[in-house]
Scaffold this active site. Sequence first.
Site, PDB file in Angstrom:
ATOM      1  N   GLY A 155       0.831  -1.187   0.000  1.00 22.43           N
ATOM      2  CA  GLY A 155       0.000   0.000   0.000  1.00 22.43           C
ATOM      3  C   GLY A 155       0.871   1.243   0.000  1.00 22.43           C
ATOM      4  N   ARG A 156       0.333   2.347   0.514  1.00 19.27           N
ATOM      5  CA  ARG A 156       1.086   3.606   0.493  1.00 19.27           C
ATOM      6  C   ARG A 156       2.395   3.495   1.269  1.00 19.27           C
ATOM      7  NH1 ARG A 156      -4.159   5.135   1.378  1.00 19.27           N
ATOM      8  NH2 ARG A 156      -3.716   5.062   3.599  1.00 19.27           N
ATOM      9  N   ILE A 157       2.346   2.904   2.467  1.00 20.76           N
ATOM     10  CA  ILE A 157       3.557   2.812   3.282  1.00 20.76           C
ATOM     11  C   ILE A 157       4.534   1.816   2.670  1.00 20.76           C
ATOM     12  CG2 ILE A 157       4.486   2.256   5.565  1.00 20.76           C
ATOM     13  CD1 ILE A 157       1.784   3.173   6.738  1.00 20.76           C
ATOM     14  N   ARG A 177      -2.263  -8.393  -1.575  1.00 21.48           N
ATOM     15  CA  ARG A 177      -3.513  -9.080  -1.919  1.00 21.48           C
ATOM     16  C   ARG A 177      -3.850  -8.898  -3.389  1.00 21.48           C
ATOM     17  NH1 ARG A 177      -7.597  -6.830   2.559  1.00 21.48           N
ATOM     18  NH2 ARG A 177      -6.408  -4.958   2.000  1.00 21.48           N
ATOM     19  N   THR A 178      -3.603  -7.704  -3.895  1.00 24.93           N
ATOM     20  CA  THR A 178      -3.795  -7.442  -5.320  1.00 24.93           C
ATOM     21  C   THR A 178      -2.512  -6.827  -5.873  1.00 24.93           C
ATOM     22  OG1 THR A 178      -4.755  -5.266  -4.829  1.00 24.93           O
ATOM     23  CG2 THR A 178      -6.280  -7.109  -5.128  1.00 24.93           C
ATOM     24  N   ARG A 238       1.541  -3.902  12.736  1.00 17.13           N
ATOM     25  CA  ARG A 238       0.663  -4.142  13.867  1.00 17.13           C
ATOM     26  C   ARG A 238       1.078  -5.423  14.577  1.00 17.13           C
ATOM     27  NH1 ARG A 238      -0.809   0.387  13.747  1.00 17.13           N
ATOM     28  NH2 ARG A 238      -2.942   1.238  13.697  1.00 17.13           N
ATOM     29  N   GLU A 267       0.598  -5.556  23.229  1.00 15.48           N
ATOM     30  CA  GLU A 267       1.402  -4.420  23.674  1.00 15.48           C
ATOM     31  C   GLU A 267       0.581  -3.508  24.590  1.00 15.48           C
ATOM     32  OE1 GLU A 267       1.191  -1.192  20.105  1.00 15.48           O
ATOM     33  OE2 GLU A 267       2.383  -2.986  19.639  1.00 15.48           O
ATOM     34  N   HIS A 285       6.347   1.174  19.537  1.00  7.96           N
ATOM     35  CA  HIS A 285       5.276   1.575  18.610  1.00  7.96           C
ATOM     36  C   HIS A 285       5.363   3.073  18.294  1.00  7.96           C
ATOM     37  CE1 HIS A 285       1.017   0.315  17.152  1.00  7.96           C
ATOM     38  NE2 HIS A 285       1.550   1.207  16.346  1.00  7.96           N
ATOM     39  N   ILE A 286       6.463   3.457  17.655  1.00  5.89           N
ATOM     40  CA  ILE A 286       6.724   4.871  17.371  1.00  5.89           C
ATOM     41  C   ILE A 286       6.774   5.151  15.871  1.00  5.89           C
ATOM     42  CG2 ILE A 286       7.935   5.317  19.534  1.00  5.89           C
ATOM     43  CD1 ILE A 286      10.582   5.097  17.839  1.00  5.89           C
ATOM     44  N   GLY A 287       6.170   4.275  15.057  1.00  4.25           N
ATOM     45  CA  GLY A 287       6.286   4.419  13.606  1.00  4.25           C
ATOM     46  C   GLY A 287       5.962   5.797  13.079  1.00  4.25           C
TER      47      GLY A 287
END
Length: 325
Positions: A155-157, A177-178, A238, A267, A285-287
């Site tokens: 995806g975008r990321i 997935r696609t 995640r 978490e 969890h600092i993305g």
Amino acid sequence: MKPKVLVTREVFDETLAFLAQHCEVDSNQEDRALVSEAFAHRLQDRDGVMCALTDRIDDKLLTRCPKLRIVANIAVGYNNIDLAACTARGVMATNTPGVLDDSTADLAWALLLGAARRLTELERRVRAGEWTGWRLKQWLGVDVHHATLGILGMGRIGQAIARRAAGFEMKVLYHNRTRVAPDVEKQLNAAFVTRDELLRQSDFVILQVPYSPETHHLIGARELKLMKPTAILINSTRGGVVDDAALVAALRSGVIRAAGLDVFENEPRLNPEFLRLDNVVLMPHIGSSTEATRRAMAMTAARNLVAALSGGKPPNLLNPGVKRG
């Protein structure tokens, strides 16, 4: 009368100022997590809520909050929201896509480089006084340049991560997935392969898939065994996408070389066995956690909320089929 809204966690002053122009705001600026009963009590007479990924929005909560019209999540992921329950009750739900892509991609690369060159492990050794001088075979890492990068989720990321690989002259494989459009593949110099082939061929595997029942433990003991023993796994998406117990066992036994993790199952109560391993980089969890990005996320959520309560369509509506009253 202005609509009433709840902001569940501490946000920036400019976000509150914007909301106050349009809404009556109850803000949890003390930033204490609202557990179920306190959350329901505080939300029950509100028209909207601006929430975080730590806030569970489910049918039980919605039952107690009949006035609620909009759930504005300060995150791109929304596995904390029961989207079907929101839709059934006529509650709009939104997220904050786009504004955090580059910051999250940067963090994925920080984890990759940190794990490849053992940065957190070796900093601990320096601080402990274990560095006594240079040696040829001392604390060897692995090269990133010219290696093969596998991205699960384009995806975008995922695409932002792939663009950064060009600077290291890496071969990029991806599974999604696609399949993405041919021109995007060409721009990213990325080749589509099956998930198993990606795991077998990649020197570095970065996970960038949303969490859902379908992606729960997407990477477990079987998948880890498919990877090269020299490979490094990065999870910057995640917790729950990886079976953390299986990953601990793989890191301890040398099934893979190392890992870099920004997210964990359950978490912040991460598996304590991770703390006993040197070959894993651990982040809290600092993305998306840069000042500019978090400010943009908060304002995006606020604009979604105000648009919904002003009778308009929020720009980032997750359930467009919802029937709004």
